[in-house]
Design a protein around this motif. Structure first.
Motif, PDB file in Angstrom:
ATOM      1  N   VAL A  48      -9.368 -10.234   0.721  1.00 28.38           N
ATOM      2  CA  VAL A  48      -9.035  -9.083   1.557  1.00 28.38           C
ATOM      3  C   VAL A  48      -8.187  -8.119   0.730  1.00 28.38           C
ATOM      4  O   VAL A  48      -7.232  -8.540   0.059  1.00 28.38           O
ATOM      5  CB  VAL A  48      -8.243  -9.523   2.809  1.00 28.38           C
ATOM      6  CG1 VAL A  48      -7.732  -8.315   3.578  1.00 28.38           C
ATOM      7  CG2 VAL A  48      -9.110 -10.395   3.695  1.00 28.38           C
ATOM      8  N   PRO A  49      -8.501  -6.824   0.721  1.00 30.96           N
ATOM      9  CA  PRO A  49      -7.710  -5.872  -0.064  1.00 30.96           C
ATOM     10  C   PRO A  49      -6.246  -5.844   0.380  1.00 30.96           C
ATOM     11  O   PRO A  49      -5.946  -5.788   1.578  1.00 30.96           O
ATOM     12  CB  PRO A  49      -8.392  -4.527   0.226  1.00 30.96           C
ATOM     13  CG  PRO A  49      -9.789  -4.889   0.596  1.00 30.96           C
ATOM     14  CD  PRO A  49      -9.686  -6.187   1.331  1.00 30.96           C
ATOM     15  N   ILE A  50      -5.350  -5.918  -0.599  1.00 35.97           N
ATOM     16  CA  ILE A  50      -3.911  -5.865  -0.349  1.00 35.97           C
ATOM     17  C   ILE A  50      -3.366  -4.606  -0.999  1.00 35.97           C
ATOM     18  O   ILE A  50      -3.457  -4.439  -2.224  1.00 35.97           O
ATOM     19  CB  ILE A  50      -3.192  -7.105  -0.916  1.00 35.97           C
ATOM     20  CG1 ILE A  50      -3.781  -8.389  -0.342  1.00 35.97           C
ATOM     21  CG2 ILE A  50      -1.688  -7.028  -0.621  1.00 35.97           C
ATOM     22  CD1 ILE A  50      -3.230  -9.657  -0.984  1.00 35.97           C
ATOM     23  N   HIS A  51      -2.827  -3.719  -0.202  1.00 37.49           N
ATOM     24  CA  HIS A  51      -2.265  -2.458  -0.697  1.00 37.49           C
ATOM     25  C   HIS A  51      -0.742  -2.585  -0.719  1.00 37.49           C
ATOM     26  O   HIS A  51      -0.114  -2.668   0.346  1.00 37.49           O
ATOM     27  CB  HIS A  51      -2.680  -1.287   0.184  1.00 37.49           C
ATOM     28  CG  HIS A  51      -4.161  -1.203   0.416  1.00 37.49           C
ATOM     29  ND1 HIS A  51      -5.032  -0.691  -0.514  1.00 37.49           N
ATOM     30  CD2 HIS A  51      -4.922  -1.579   1.483  1.00 37.49           C
ATOM     31  CE1 HIS A  51      -6.267  -0.736  -0.033  1.00 37.49           C
ATOM     32  NE2 HIS A  51      -6.225  -1.278   1.175  1.00 37.49           N
ATOM     33  N   ILE A  52      -0.139  -2.602  -1.901  1.00 38.35           N
ATOM     34  CA  ILE A  52       1.301  -2.771  -2.030  1.00 38.35           C
ATOM     35  C   ILE A  52       1.922  -1.419  -2.360  1.00 38.35           C
ATOM     36  O   ILE A  52       1.614  -0.814  -3.389  1.00 38.35           O
ATOM     37  CB  ILE A  52       1.649  -3.803  -3.119  1.00 38.35           C
ATOM     38  CG1 ILE A  52       0.959  -5.138  -2.813  1.00 38.35           C
ATOM     39  CG2 ILE A  52       3.154  -3.991  -3.224  1.00 38.35           C
ATOM     40  CD1 ILE A  52       1.213  -6.211  -3.852  1.00 38.35           C
ATOM     41  N   PHE A  53       2.802  -0.965  -1.475  1.00 42.60           N
ATOM     42  CA  PHE A  53       3.476   0.321  -1.646  1.00 42.60           C
ATOM     43  C   PHE A  53       4.927   0.051  -2.050  1.00 42.60           C
ATOM     44  O   PHE A  53       5.696  -0.521  -1.279  1.00 42.60           O
ATOM     45  CB  PHE A  53       3.417   1.140  -0.360  1.00 42.60           C
ATOM     46  CG  PHE A  53       2.026   1.581  -0.008  1.00 42.60           C
ATOM     47  CD1 PHE A  53       1.560   2.837  -0.394  1.00 42.60           C
ATOM     48  CD2 PHE A  53       1.171   0.742   0.685  1.00 42.60           C
ATOM     49  CE1 PHE A  53       0.269   3.240  -0.081  1.00 42.60           C
ATOM     50  CE2 PHE A  53      -0.118   1.142   1.003  1.00 42.60           C
ATOM     51  CZ  PHE A  53      -0.574   2.395   0.615  1.00 42.60           C
ATOM     52  N   CYS A  54       5.270   0.459  -3.271  1.00 44.82           N
ATOM     53  CA  CYS A  54       6.587   0.168  -3.828  1.00 44.82           C
ATOM     54  C   CYS A  54       7.427   1.438  -3.932  1.00 44.82           C
ATOM     55  O   CYS A  54       6.955   2.464  -4.446  1.00 44.82           O
ATOM     56  CB  CYS A  54       6.445  -0.446  -5.220  1.00 44.82           C
ATOM     57  SG  CYS A  54       5.462  -1.955  -5.273  1.00 44.82           S
ATOM     58  N   GLY A  55       8.656   1.335  -3.490  1.00 46.23           N
ATOM     59  CA  GLY A  55       9.598   2.406  -3.754  1.00 46.23           C
ATOM     60  C   GLY A  55      10.085   2.298  -5.182  1.00 46.23           C
ATOM     61  O   GLY A  55       9.599   1.484  -5.972  1.00 46.23           O
ATOM     62  N   ILE A  56      11.082   3.079  -5.543  1.00 48.59           N
ATOM     63  CA  ILE A  56      11.543   3.096  -6.941  1.00 48.59           C
ATOM     64  C   ILE A  56      12.928   2.470  -7.083  1.00 48.59           C
ATOM     65  O   ILE A  56      13.577   2.617  -8.115  1.00 48.59           O
ATOM     66  CB  ILE A  56      11.529   4.531  -7.499  1.00 48.59           C
ATOM     67  CG1 ILE A  56      12.339   5.462  -6.599  1.00 48.59           C
ATOM     68  CG2 ILE A  56      10.097   5.015  -7.653  1.00 48.59           C
ATOM     69  CD1 ILE A  56      12.389   6.892  -7.105  1.00 48.59           C
ATOM     70  N   GLY A  57      13.351   1.760  -6.029  1.00 44.81           N
ATOM     71  CA  GLY A  57      14.606   1.013  -6.090  1.00 44.81           C
ATOM     72  C   GLY A  57      14.331  -0.479  -6.200  1.00 44.81           C
ATOM     73  O   GLY A  57      13.239  -0.908  -6.593  1.00 44.81           O
ATOM     74  N   ASN A  58      15.299  -1.282  -5.836  1.00 43.25           N
ATOM     75  CA  ASN A  58      15.157  -2.735  -5.960  1.00 43.25           C
ATOM     76  C   ASN A  58      14.112  -3.308  -5.009  1.00 43.25           C
ATOM     77  O   ASN A  58      13.448  -4.295  -5.334  1.00 43.25           O
ATOM     78  CB  ASN A  58      16.507  -3.415  -5.728  1.00 43.25           C
ATOM     79  CG  ASN A  58      17.443  -3.209  -6.902  1.00 43.25           C
ATOM     80  OD1 ASN A  58      17.008  -2.889  -8.005  1.00 43.25           O
ATOM     81  ND2 ASN A  58      18.736  -3.380  -6.669  1.00 43.25           N
ATOM     82  N   ASN A  59      13.957  -2.706  -3.836  1.00 45.15           N
ATOM     83  CA  ASN A  59      12.914  -3.179  -2.931  1.00 45.15           C
ATOM     84  C   ASN A  59      11.538  -2.965  -3.558  1.00 45.15           C
ATOM     85  O   ASN A  59      10.663  -3.827  -3.480  1.00 45.15           O
ATOM     86  CB  ASN A  59      13.028  -2.453  -1.584  1.00 45.15           C
ATOM     87  CG  ASN A  59      12.257  -3.136  -0.474  1.00 45.15           C
ATOM     88  OD1 ASN A  59      11.201  -2.679  -0.066  1.00 45.15           O
ATOM     89  ND2 ASN A  59      12.793  -4.251   0.031  1.00 45.15           N
ATOM     90  N   GLY A  60      11.371  -1.812  -4.214  1.00 42.94           N
ATOM     91  CA  GLY A  60      10.127  -1.554  -4.930  1.00 42.94           C
ATOM     92  C   GLY A  60       9.939  -2.509  -6.093  1.00 42.94           C
ATOM     93  O   GLY A  60       8.813  -2.929  -6.401  1.00 42.94           O
ATOM     94  N   GLY A  61      11.055  -2.893  -6.741  1.00 35.27           N
ATOM     95  CA  GLY A  61      10.969  -3.873  -7.815  1.00 35.27           C
ATOM     96  C   GLY A  61      10.467  -5.212  -7.305  1.00 35.27           C
ATOM     97  O   GLY A  61       9.642  -5.873  -7.961  1.00 35.27           O
ATOM     98  N   ASP A  62      10.945  -5.633  -6.116  1.00 34.67           N
ATOM     99  CA  ASP A  62      10.429  -6.863  -5.496  1.00 34.67           C
ATOM    100  C   ASP A  62       8.925  -6.756  -5.280  1.00 34.67           C
ATOM    101  O   ASP A  62       8.164  -7.709  -5.504  1.00 34.67           O
ATOM    102  CB  ASP A  62      11.119  -7.108  -4.149  1.00 34.67           C
ATOM    103  CG  ASP A  62      12.603  -7.410  -4.273  1.00 34.67           C
ATOM    104  OD1 ASP A  62      13.034  -7.824  -5.364  1.00 34.67           O
ATOM    105  OD2 ASP A  62      13.319  -7.240  -3.269  1.00 34.67           O
ATOM    106  N   GLY A  63       8.492  -5.576  -4.826  1.00 35.36           N
ATOM    107  CA  GLY A  63       7.072  -5.359  -4.576  1.00 35.36           C
ATOM    108  C   GLY A  63       6.242  -5.437  -5.843  1.00 35.36           C
ATOM    109  O   GLY A  63       5.116  -5.962  -5.840  1.00 35.36           O
TER     110      GLY A  63
END
Length: 521
Positions: A48-63
């Protein structure tokens, strides 16, 4: 389970890095890996396609860590960078470079001028845009992206907290927050998962252990605690083999008026079912026959008036007194309540019309017992009468804490996640369901708390434990009756099962169990 504040989470991260001699990037790797392990255990290689949207802070780093692990394990991954600022965290930059080393399909930079990617309803969205550090409104184009998520109807999984949701203040714009089907919260749940205005942004949640320093986790005192079976079991006081009813306390239930004797009956039954050795009900004369007929285990004293409480007088020495259920707010009842408070030093539980009388005649609050806190059990409208109108859930909690400290009272804020407040401490309950939205369930809760205090439980413990048992009883009863047909009497009937359930295998305390609950009446 402790619920850490934003500042405590940052402190925990810092101490973990120092004491375990790791880098912040190492801790980020742990977090992303745990998220991957959770997803991998559920999807088992599904394409199933997984679309990961990352910010540019630490939360995005986790992503980005998550995306890298999914890619190396053969999942169908599309990674997007929500390029909403010029400031990038070190962890983000490190993991942005790392993901380039495992795939030729580099993350796509999304800017405000670009079109959003197509997302089908059967796809999966991973929201790793903003974390707990968000403290200001988001850009309009990021808001449009979140609306795009919703319109896609794809299942959305948020990392740590739904993006756009603040940790410690209300939401300004509902469309500027991600609606998560599930949130994987790191280290501890967030207070906003349990408040009426913000709980809707995640249907379910689960806590992931990312290996924070154990000393920090054990020693840090929090202002908020989540109450599940694990937390209430240590407070349970088992009965001694040779105990008798005289050692289990005598509870006095004062209330009732013409047409509302049922409230006293429910409260009295719940008090005895919660373990009080003796229960006496003080009611108007019209309540004598109904109580004696429907509840033979109770003793009954009556007011001189046929239909109202007008003079509260008794020759027993109760260990606890509950006042207010079905009492009405007649002037004669008001005078009787004030006269009673002026001479009373017995621990109190006040509900229903007792709360309305306190709200209407604020000077009565000064007459509450000083040595031991009184328990107040308001539903939302009764709470508003007591503390005034609030602007949002955070304002409400602050006002309740101030009210609790000023008047030395325990306030049980009844709702889907009932919150018990004493001084600056919040105890959030995890049991209960929409079946509790029924007439008389609040009378039963008052009785349960009263019955526990009668046996010697401290009022704070009795309130927390009582709320838990009340909700657990309803949870156990629901399979037999459903939400719609559950009535207050059923809650009493299943209290024994709720006590017995304490000794069954405890359920994991790091998961949400019920995405939708309802307030106690």
């Amino acid at each position: 389970m402790k619920i850490f504040s934003k500042e405590q989470v940052y402190q925990g991260d810092k101490l973990t890095i120092e004491r375990q001699n790791i880098s912040s990037t190492d801790l980020m790797e742990r977090a992303g890996t745990q998220i991957f392990n959770w997803i991998h255990s559920k999807m088992q290689g599904s394409q199933v396609p997984i679309h990961i949207f990352c910010g540019i802070g630490n939360n995005g780093g986790d992503g980005l860590v998550l995306a890298r692990h999914l890619i190396t394990h053969g999942y169908n991954v599309n990674t997007f960078i929500v390029n909403c600022s010029d400031k990038r965290s070190k962890g983000f930059l490190v993991n942005y470079d790392r993901i380039k080393n495992v795939t030729k399909k580099w993350p796509v930079l999304l800017n405000c001028s670009e079109d959003f990617p197509d997302i089908n309803p059967k796809d999966i969205i991973v929201d790793a845009v903003f974390g707990i550090g968000l403290n200001r409104p988001i850009n309009d184009w990021v808001k449009a992206l979140f609306v795009h998520f919703r319109l896609s109807k794809a299942f959305t999984l948020s990392v740590d907290i739904p993006s756009g949701l603040y940790m410690d203040k209300p939401v300004e714009d509902e469309e500027a927050v991600v609606m998560a089907g599930f949130t994987l919260s790191l280290a501890s749940p967030k207070l906003v998962f349990f408040l009426p205005e913000t709980a809707k942004y995640t249907a379910q949640w689960e806590v992931l252990d990312i290996g924070l320093d154990q000393e920090f986790l054990l020693a840090t005192q929090t202002d908020v605690e989540l109450i599940s079976k694990h937390e209430v079991i240590p407070n349970y006081m088992p009965r001694d083999t040779f105990v008798h009813k005289g050692k289990l306390g005598h509870a006095l239930i004062i209330g009732g008026s013409y047409g509302k004797i049922g409230a006293v009956t429910l409260c009295s039954k719940a008090t005895l079912s919660a373990g009080s050795g003796l229960v006496t009900a003080f009611v108007p004369k019209c309540g004598y026959i109904p109580l004696q007929s429907s509840f033979p285990e109770a003793m009954v004293l009556t007011d001189k008036h046929e239909h109202l409480l007008t003079a509260i007088s008794f020759d027993i020495k109760p260990n606890v007194i509950a006042f207010g259920v079905g009492a009405g707010t007649h002037d004669l009842t008001t005078y009787a309540f004030e006269d009673f408070l002026r001479t009373n030093s017995t621990p109190l539980v006040i509900d229903a019309d007792g709360l309305n009388l306190l709200a209407e005649h604020k000077h009565l609050l000064k007459l509450l017992p000083k040595k031991i806190p009184t328990v107040l059990t308001p539903h939302p409208k009764e709470l508003e009468r007591l503390i005034g109108v609030w602007s949002d859930d955070f304002d409400k909690l602050n006002k309740v804490k101030a009210f609790s400290k000023k008047h030395h009272v325990i306030v049980v804020i009844k709702g889907a996640h009932t919150i018990t407040v004493f001084d600056d401490k919040l105890y959030i309950n995890t049991t209960g369901n929409p079946g509790l939205a029924t007439a008389g369930s609040g009378d039963v809760l008052t009785g349960v708390i009263t019955g526990l205090i009668a046996q010697g439980y401290h009022p704070v413990v009795a309130a927390i434990f009582g709320v838990y048992l009340h909700g657990a009883s309803a949870d156990i009863a629901v399979p037999d009756f459903g939400y719609e047909s559950l009535i207050a009497s059923h809650i009493i009937e299943y209290l024994g099962a709720a006590f017995l359930d304490l000794f069954q295998q405890p359920e994991p305390s790091n998961k949400s169990e019920t995405p939708s609950k309802a307030a106690d009446n």
